[in-house]
Design an enzyme around this catalytic site. Structure first.
Site, PDB file in Angstrom:
ATOM      1  N   GLY A 191      52.979  73.968  85.184  1.00 26.55           N
ATOM      2  CA  GLY A 191      52.217  73.572  83.999  1.00 26.55           C
ATOM      3  C   GLY A 191      52.169  72.065  83.843  1.00 26.55           C
ATOM      4  N   ALA A 192      51.837  71.592  82.608  1.00 24.61           N
ATOM      5  CA  ALA A 192      51.598  70.157  82.358  1.00 24.61           C
ATOM      6  C   ALA A 192      50.588  69.648  83.384  1.00 24.61           C
ATOM      7  CB  ALA A 192      52.903  69.356  82.396  1.00 24.61           C
ATOM      8  N   GLY A 243      45.581  66.399  89.781  1.00 21.76           N
ATOM      9  CA  GLY A 243      46.088  66.847  91.084  1.00 21.76           C
ATOM     10  C   GLY A 243      46.110  68.374  91.149  1.00 21.76           C
ATOM     11  N   HIS A 244      46.618  68.997  90.084  1.00 20.25           N
ATOM     12  CA  HIS A 244      46.635  70.472  90.052  1.00 20.25           C
ATOM     13  C   HIS A 244      45.206  71.007  90.096  1.00 20.25           C
ATOM     14  CE1 HIS A 244      50.523  69.666  87.761  1.00 20.25           C
ATOM     15  NE2 HIS A 244      50.925  70.419  88.758  1.00 20.25           N
TER      16      HIS A 244
END
Ligand code: PAF
Length: 285
Positions: free
Chosen positions: A34-35, A39-40
């Site tokens: 999460g957060a 990039g994710h």
């Protein structure tokens, strides 16, 4: 844009994935804590290029943190994350609780050697066994065709590839290059811990690594470059240089001139650790 589905239990996840499979869809998994940052989201984009459906897991895995690390303060922002995932086109967010992932009596842990030895493996004794355990569970729960990991934690990518191979887990492991902000800083959820001055120092890490990788590509001596990189990082104001290392792509073994590899560095600024890595290209084909 259709609304993102959520699953909180293994059964909910399996039911949805089974339905997709019955329709002939190829499924991809992006494991995260999460957060989410760009990039994710770039990992989601990569997955959607090779799969019809994208599951993103958001689970802060207590088993990969040691005492005194940042488990308690790790940023938690589920509703913002869901919004970002929906905009990125992900199909399902998997949000298991700790009890769901590790029910009472859970006592299994993957122990590793090989690419898990040294560097992060030395500094964070529980890290790789915790990562390997949770990633194996996520892969067996979702049974995706493909799973993707960011190369900012390049040692982690090599460890996961090895685990998948050793345990015959039927999934293709992909990795994606480090996502950076406009000034080259590697994106990380932990960057949010940095104050303005720390951020200014953090921005030097990629610059030092890039300039040293240029020197290596021009034929500089690797041992000299490692020493020079450590010294340059100390001069930038980092409180500690945990390591600087040259490793070979895929195996994470020692790098030799001509190999495809990574120059990686882990440093501390105040209470925060940050990592980065720069690819060293092998011989031209
Ligand atoms: O890289 C991460 O965010 C985590 O280590 C991972 C792979 C999601 C396992 O918890």
């Amino acid at each position: 844009m259709s609304e993102i589905l959520t699953a909180k239990t293994v059964n909910e996840l399996k039911t949805e994935v089974r339905l997709w499979r019955s329709r002939g869809f190829r499924v991809g998994l992006v494991p995260t804590m999460g957060a989410l940052h760009d990039g994710h989201l770039s990992l989601v984009k990569h997955v959607l290029e090779v799969a019809d459906r994208c599951v993103v897991s958001l689970f802060i895995n207590p088993k990969q943190f040691s005492t005194g690390e940042d488990f308690e303060i790790y940023p938690r922002q589920i509703s913002a994350d869901l919004h970002k995932l929906q905009s990125a086109g992900a199909h399902l967010a998997y949000l298991p609780t700790v009890d769901q992932m590790y029910p009472e009596g859970f006592c299994t842990r993957i122990s590793l050697d090989g690419p898990a030895s040294g560097l992060e493996g030395d500094l964070r004794p529980y890290f790789f066994s915790g990562v390997a355990t949770v990633v194996t569970k996520l892969l067996l729960q979702a049974l995706p065709d493909v799973a993707i990991f960011g190369e900012k934690d390049y040692q982690q990518v090599c460890v996961i590839r090895r685990v998948v191979k050793d345990l015959d887990i039927p999934v293709e492991v992909m990795s994606a290059p480090i996502a950076r902000d406009a000034q080259g800083l590697a994106l990380s959820s932990r960057n949010s811990y940095l104050n303005d001055n720390e951020l200014r120092i953090a921005r030097q890490l990629n610059k030092v690594l890039f300039s040293m990788s240029d020197a290596l590509t021009s034929g500089a001596d690797p041992i000299f470059i490692i020493d020079k990189t450590r010294a340059a990082l100390r001069e930038c104001g980092f409180d500690n240089v945990d390591y600087v290392a040259l490793r070979k792509m895929e195996t994470f073994g020692p790098w030799q001139p001509g190999d495809d590899g990574y120059l990686i560095g882990a440093v501390r600024i105040g209470k925060t650790r940050i990592w980065d890595g720069v690819r060293i290209a092998g011989p031209r084909q």
